[in-house]
Scaffold this motif. Structure first.
Motif, PDB file in Angstrom:
ATOM      1  N   LEU A  87      12.195 -97.218 -36.241  1.00 21.37           N
ATOM      2  CA  LEU A  87      11.629 -97.877 -34.891  1.00 21.37           C
ATOM      3  C   LEU A  87      10.475 -96.973 -34.515  1.00 21.37           C
ATOM      4  CD1 LEU A  87      13.885-100.686 -33.673  1.00 21.37           C
ATOM      5  CD2 LEU A  87      11.727-101.016 -34.459  1.00 21.37           C
ATOM      6  N   GLU A  88      11.321 -95.458 -34.108  1.00 19.55           N
ATOM      7  CA  GLU A  88      10.404 -94.257 -33.845  1.00 19.55           C
ATOM      8  C   GLU A  88       9.376 -94.645 -34.488  1.00 19.55           C
ATOM      9  OE1 GLU A  88      13.030 -90.852 -31.952  1.00 19.55           O
ATOM     10  OE2 GLU A  88      13.824 -91.518 -33.203  1.00 19.55           O
ATOM     11  N   TYR A  89       9.202 -94.125 -35.146  1.00 19.95           N
ATOM     12  CA  TYR A  89       7.851 -93.717 -36.330  1.00 19.95           C
ATOM     13  C   TYR A  89       6.678 -95.456 -36.200  1.00 19.95           C
ATOM     14  CZ  TYR A  89       8.674 -89.329 -38.437  1.00 19.95           C
ATOM     15  OH  TYR A  89       9.035 -87.985 -38.926  1.00 19.95           O
ATOM     16  N   ALA A 274       4.033 -96.107 -43.410  1.00 18.57           N
ATOM     17  CA  ALA A 274       2.481 -96.075 -42.463  1.00 18.57           C
ATOM     18  C   ALA A 274       2.375 -94.794 -41.859  1.00 18.57           C
ATOM     19  CB  ALA A 274       1.845 -97.060 -42.237  1.00 18.57           C
ATOM     20  N   GLU A 275       3.097 -94.988 -40.935  1.00 18.58           N
ATOM     21  CA  GLU A 275       3.655 -94.081 -40.273  1.00 18.58           C
ATOM     22  C   GLU A 275       3.895 -92.306 -40.489  1.00 18.58           C
ATOM     23  OE1 GLU A 275       1.553 -93.768 -37.091  1.00 18.58           O
ATOM     24  OE2 GLU A 275       0.962 -96.159 -37.528  1.00 18.58           O
ATOM     25  N   TRP A 276       4.774 -92.719 -41.083  1.00 14.43           N
ATOM     26  CA  TRP A 276       5.635 -91.568 -41.490  1.00 14.43           C
ATOM     27  C   TRP A 276       4.373 -90.188 -43.042  1.00 14.43           C
ATOM     28  CZ3 TRP A 276       6.637 -88.524 -45.837  1.00 14.43           C
ATOM     29  CH2 TRP A 276       7.294 -87.734 -45.654  1.00 14.43           C
ATOM     30  N   PHE A 285      -5.640 -84.114 -48.200  1.00 11.25           N
ATOM     31  CA  PHE A 285      -4.559 -85.591 -48.564  1.00 11.25           C
ATOM     32  C   PHE A 285      -5.533 -86.184 -46.739  1.00 11.25           C
ATOM     33  CE2 PHE A 285      -3.518 -84.591 -51.874  1.00 11.25           C
ATOM     34  CZ  PHE A 285      -4.172 -85.725 -52.998  1.00 11.25           C
ATOM     35  N   PHE A 286      -6.366 -87.844 -46.523  1.00 11.19           N
ATOM     36  CA  PHE A 286      -5.756 -88.197 -45.187  1.00 11.19           C
ATOM     37  C   PHE A 286      -5.040 -89.653 -45.178  1.00 11.19           C
ATOM     38  CE2 PHE A 286      -9.873 -88.922 -47.349  1.00 11.19           C
ATOM     39  CZ  PHE A 286     -10.361 -90.635 -46.387  1.00 11.19           C
ATOM     40  N   VAL A 287      -4.283 -90.332 -44.921  1.00  8.17           N
ATOM     41  CA  VAL A 287      -4.179 -91.909 -44.709  1.00  8.17           C
ATOM     42  C   VAL A 287      -5.231 -92.443 -44.544  1.00  8.17           C
ATOM     43  CG1 VAL A 287      -1.785 -93.035 -44.524  1.00  8.17           C
ATOM     44  CG2 VAL A 287      -1.983 -90.854 -45.247  1.00  8.17           C
ATOM     45  N   GLN A 288      -5.303 -93.959 -44.612  1.00  6.50           N
ATOM     46  CA  GLN A 288      -5.969 -94.960 -44.204  1.00  6.50           C
ATOM     47  C   GLN A 288      -5.126 -96.159 -44.309  1.00  6.50           C
ATOM     48  OE1 GLN A 288     -10.012 -96.149 -46.842  1.00  6.50           O
ATOM     49  NE2 GLN A 288     -11.108 -94.856 -45.421  1.00  6.50           N
ATOM     50  N   THR A 321       4.268-100.930 -50.047  1.00  7.78           N
ATOM     51  CA  THR A 321       5.473-101.372 -49.982  1.00  7.78           C
ATOM     52  C   THR A 321       6.264-102.541 -50.112  1.00  7.78           C
ATOM     53  OG1 THR A 321       5.420-102.213 -47.415  1.00  7.78           O
ATOM     54  CG2 THR A 321       5.601 -99.451 -47.494  1.00  7.78           C
ATOM     55  N   LYS A 322       7.307-102.154 -50.731  1.00 13.40           N
ATOM     56  CA  LYS A 322       8.281-103.969 -51.204  1.00 13.40           C
ATOM     57  C   LYS A 322       9.394-103.487 -50.500  1.00 13.40           C
ATOM     58  CE  LYS A 322       5.107-105.515 -53.334  1.00 13.40           C
ATOM     59  NZ  LYS A 322       3.954-106.568 -52.527  1.00 13.40           N
TER      60      LYS A 322
END
Length: 393
Positions: A87-89, A274-276, A285-288, A321-322
């Motif tokens: 939840l924090e992330y 995603a947030e982690w 790299f960067f995340v989308q 994610t699954k």
């Protein structure tokens, strides 16, 4: 008169629970079936079930007040400490608890702890003074304020009052209205002990004199504008989003009805990963997130996560994610991620599971390498994330 505690039956997400016929009243079973069929699979007593009730959570955890006298509590498979970490992330809470200060034994305690934090932070902001902003107003006045509506004044010269357009500084703005609505929802949940409920009520009453009570969707808490004067509202709205997303509407009418508190674990897992990754993105790299791809004129989709090269902006990994633990990758999941990878011209497709599969996948389909990897929720989340990145590369 002392209020009687409701009868509670406990479930664990995705695990079948069996109860004697007498344990659940028929009326309660009907309410579960009518109102929570998407959240709980329910089989009524019949010859096939040996005249017992069978209930199974469909990936949600939390508390459902079926009637004032009968509640369902659904426990997560994930350790509570790790669920709080997720939840924090996922909600970017960034509260920085001192070590050992967020020890909770149940999901209800997590809810209560976060409600207490939100209420105290709102009270602190009220003591400092609520953030105020200028809002446009239009009013008929006996004196000139701001800009006069000249056209109307000319058309109606007999009117004593003039229509004026002006800006007024007020605290009755969305930033504060969101907090008031969230406290109102928490107050209706019935999940907090009296010590916390009294703090929530105190914070609500502190806002009530200045803020209009309006309903808000959780999306109102996202992508808001923060600056020097309201920077501390970012954590307040992050907490509000958690409560508004997971405290659902009651199926019954009436202000006294308690509200269900339910977390969709698949959605939480997706948000957490995603947030982690955004907080721990590998160098270069960067995340989308949620990139929309069009497969044909009749069908489009959104990809959970993309890991892209910082220099070329080319997609290097497609991630999906699954939140389930099958023996092997389902063919539908495999076809889906291959379609994602094809749409963005990527050679690496990764399916992320919370547990190792008995038959992991690492195979090339055409020129696309498809793999199943684990981002575990059982142990330390940061160590699990580092392990995941090690196998990713």
């Amino acid at each position: 008169m002392k209020r009687e505690l409701p009868l509670i039956i406990e479930l664990t997400e995705y695990q079948l629970a069996i109860f004697d016929r007498e344990a659940i009243p028929e009326l309660v079973g009907e309410k579960i079936y009518q109102n929570y069929a998407k959240e709980i699979d329910i089989e009524f007593p019949n010859p096939k079930t040996k005249y017992k009730w069978q209930l199974k959570s469909r990936g949600v955890v939390g508390n459902i007040p079926i009637t004032p006298e009968f509640h369902i509590v659904i426990k997560p498979k994930v350790p509570i400490a790790n669920l709080f970490g997720m939840l924090e992330y996922a909600y970017e809470l960034k509260i920085n608890f001192p070590k050992g200060q967020i020890e909770c034994e149940s999901l209800e305690q997590v809810y209560e702890r976060l409600a207490n934090i939100l209420a105290h932070k709102i009270l602190e902001r009220c003591r400092k003074g609520l953030y105020r902003d200028y809002l446009p107003k239009r009013e008929n006045l006996s004196y000139i304020r701001g800009r006069i509506d000249v056209r109307e004044a000319v058309q109606k010269p007999w009117e004593v009052k003039l229509k004026c357009h002006y800006n007024e500084q007020t605290g009755d703005i969305e930033d504060n209205q969101i907090m008031a609505w969230t406290l109102f929802i928490i107050g209706r949940s019935g999940l907090c002990r009296e010590s916390v409920s009294s703090t929530v009520r105190k914070a609500f009453h502190a806002l009530q004199g200045f803020v209009t009570l309006k309903s808000f969707k959780p999306q109102a808490c996202i992508d808001r504008n923060y600056h020097r004067l309201n920077q501390d509202y970012q954590i307040l709205h992050a907490l509000c989003r958690f409560f508004l997303e997971n405290t659902g509407p009651s199926h019954e009418k009436g202000d006294r009805e308690m509200l269900p508190f339910l977390i969709n674990m698949a959605s939480l897992y997706e948000q957490f990963v995603a947030e982690w990754l955004k907080a721990n993105t590998p160098k270069g790299f960067f995340v989308q997130q949620q990139r929309r791809v069009i497969h044909d004129e009749n069908y489009s989709d959104r990809i959970d996560l993309l890991l892209c090269d910082i220099e070329t902006a080319q997609v290097q990994y497609v991630l999906d994610t699954k939140y389930k633990a099958p023996d092997r990758v389902a063919s539908s999941d495999r076809h889906q991620i291959i379609a994602y990878a094809t749409a963005v011209n990527c050679k690496n497709a990764i399916l992320i599971y919370p547990q190792d599969l008995k038959q992991p996948l690492d195979k090339k389909f055409g020129d696309i390498q498809v793999r199943s990897l684990k981002f575990s929720l059982d142990d330390d989340l940061n160590e699990a994330g580092k392990t995941f990145l090690t196998f990713l590369r």
